[in-house]
Write an enzyme that holds these catalytic residues in place. Sequence first.
Site, PDB file in Angstrom:
ATOM      1  N   SER A  51       0.849  -1.189   0.000  1.00  0.00           N
ATOM      2  CA  SER A  51       0.000   0.000   0.000  1.00  0.00           C
ATOM      3  C   SER A  51       0.891   1.247   0.000  1.00  0.00           C
ATOM      4  O   SER A  51       1.785   1.352  -0.848  1.00  0.00           O
ATOM      5  CB  SER A  51      -0.951  -0.059   1.201  1.00  0.00           C
ATOM      6  OG  SER A  51      -1.974   0.894   1.095  1.00  0.00           O
ATOM      7  N   ASP A  95      -7.747  -3.602  -7.547  1.00  0.00           N
ATOM      8  CA  ASP A  95      -7.426  -3.152  -6.200  1.00  0.00           C
ATOM      9  C   ASP A  95      -8.223  -1.879  -5.917  1.00  0.00           C
ATOM     10  O   ASP A  95      -8.118  -0.906  -6.666  1.00  0.00           O
ATOM     11  CB  ASP A  95      -5.924  -2.869  -6.094  1.00  0.00           C
ATOM     12  CG  ASP A  95      -5.473  -2.569  -4.673  1.00  0.00           C
ATOM     13  OD1 ASP A  95      -6.161  -1.811  -3.968  1.00  0.00           O
ATOM     14  OD2 ASP A  95      -4.413  -3.086  -4.279  1.00  0.00           O
ATOM     15  N   HIS A 137      -6.950  -5.719  -1.903  1.00  0.00           N
ATOM     16  CA  HIS A 137      -5.766  -4.931  -1.586  1.00  0.00           C
ATOM     17  C   HIS A 137      -4.736  -5.823  -0.927  1.00  0.00           C
ATOM     18  O   HIS A 137      -4.913  -6.259   0.201  1.00  0.00           O
ATOM     19  CB  HIS A 137      -6.176  -3.793  -0.644  1.00  0.00           C
ATOM     20  CG  HIS A 137      -5.148  -2.723  -0.486  1.00  0.00           C
ATOM     21  ND1 HIS A 137      -4.543  -2.094  -1.560  1.00  0.00           N
ATOM     22  CD2 HIS A 137      -4.620  -2.142   0.625  1.00  0.00           C
ATOM     23  CE1 HIS A 137      -3.702  -1.181  -1.117  1.00  0.00           C
ATOM     24  NE2 HIS A 137      -3.722  -1.189   0.208  1.00  0.00           N
TER      25      HIS A 137
END
Length: 515
Positions: A209, A422, A451
């Site tokens: 991330s 995502d 994710h």
Amino acid sequence: MNRSVLSRIGTLTAAAVTMAVLVPATASAAVSSVRWGPCPEDVAAPGVQCATLKVPLDYRNPGGKTIDIAVSKLASTKPAKRRGIMLTNPGGPGGPGLTMPAGLRAAGMPSSVLDAYDIIGFDPRGIGHSTPVTCDLTPEQQVSNVPPYARDAAAVAERAKYVEVIAKQCGASKTAANLPYMTTANTARDMDRIREALGEEKLSYYGVSYGSYLGAVYSTLFPRQTDRVVIDSVTGPGGLDPVTSRRLAEGFEDRFPDFAKWAAARHASYGLGRTPQQVTAKFYDLVAKLDGGAVPGVDGAAFRMGTFGGLYATRSFPALAQQWQALDTEGTVKQTAQAQQIDPAQLLAGQLHVVCNDADWPEDVATYQRNVAKDRVKYPMFGAAGANIWACAYWPSEPIEPPVRIGDRGPSNILMVQNLRDPATPLSGAKEMRRALGDRARIVTVDEGGHGVWLSDENACGNNAVNRFFVEGKRPARDTACAADKGGFFASMTPEQRQEREKALDEVRSKQRMF
């Protein structure tokens, strides 16, 4: 919107123990100068040790004020197989990382990787057990940094008043003197101080991330100190900037069809529609119903945000569907179990410091009003949220240095892994990062949604690509695509191990949230 209501419909916001002292070594140190000790009680785990490191608050003045960086280590137990250190970051920004080594182990990190590295976690500057920052957020303000869906220009203006107050609180807090120095570039410099203190010439890295951006920044600032770098679920080369905020709407619409298809196949259980098209229509029906006041305390904006949170992982789909069902048929908010959360005030304040310091955000409300109007049409599900105004528009400090320009100079030792659908870091941003890194990187795309790739999904192709690179140093010769495959990558786990893995993933995801 009441924070407890938001958390119940699916929005996840993200010690009095003396830590051992870690003394920085010079870059030429041959051995570690670290004196490891027990971890704080709230992050303690078997086999994990902790320490603290003094680093400059302002690297332009290395002899000036210092702050603490909390560090953890899960050491390799196979000296003959050990090849170095792997620093880790869970994302956010604002996510603490001391628990990352134990979390990755619990999530299924293979023994071959655990043998090859000392896994290193750390709370980034401003976060957790490192010297923290605060914005003195009230409980009512501990909702989200990602703005709510704005129905019109007036809603943007109203949001502007709200975030202006938060920005002023950050600038007037007891930690305001440290505010300008909470940046991704400085966190990358802290990482290099950790490497030096551990007596290592190079470091390997895993970041997911926002942690993907941190890894790219480190690799740009310190190319000669990088060994094997994996960045997972990748932002664009600007990190969490205005472009990436607006991309959240793109990610929502990339990912939502997966949920619509899943729910339609289970219409008998949830009654949300027999086809994906009917489930999509139900989304807009519920938005209108909630905006009309059908459920006190929950409006369409909160419903959109809760749905966005539920798209992070397919294993969250049942809870999301139950939430829709309760709102639709009962007019109630369904109570759901939540993963253990870190202090939301800390996460949100730390996140704002990094996001607002890293980029030069527009300061006029009219810019956000125009962007909201455009994205409401282009991405009707979530566009008017991603484009809405952040507290960064009123940030009390100008950036102390230009954003790091991600480039292609350095060794070809970066592996990117990215799901095609995502919700938080959509494929378009990863492609832009891939172009910026040039021949330094290879990307493995995975035909999955959600994710997180490595250890988060059971796609054998995606997981094996990371394992092979970390252990053998082998990347695909060119960019590679993995087909959809729930191939039982973790099939050998016992039920207890699988339960521990799911718990670990929930904890990591709670730190990845951009809201």
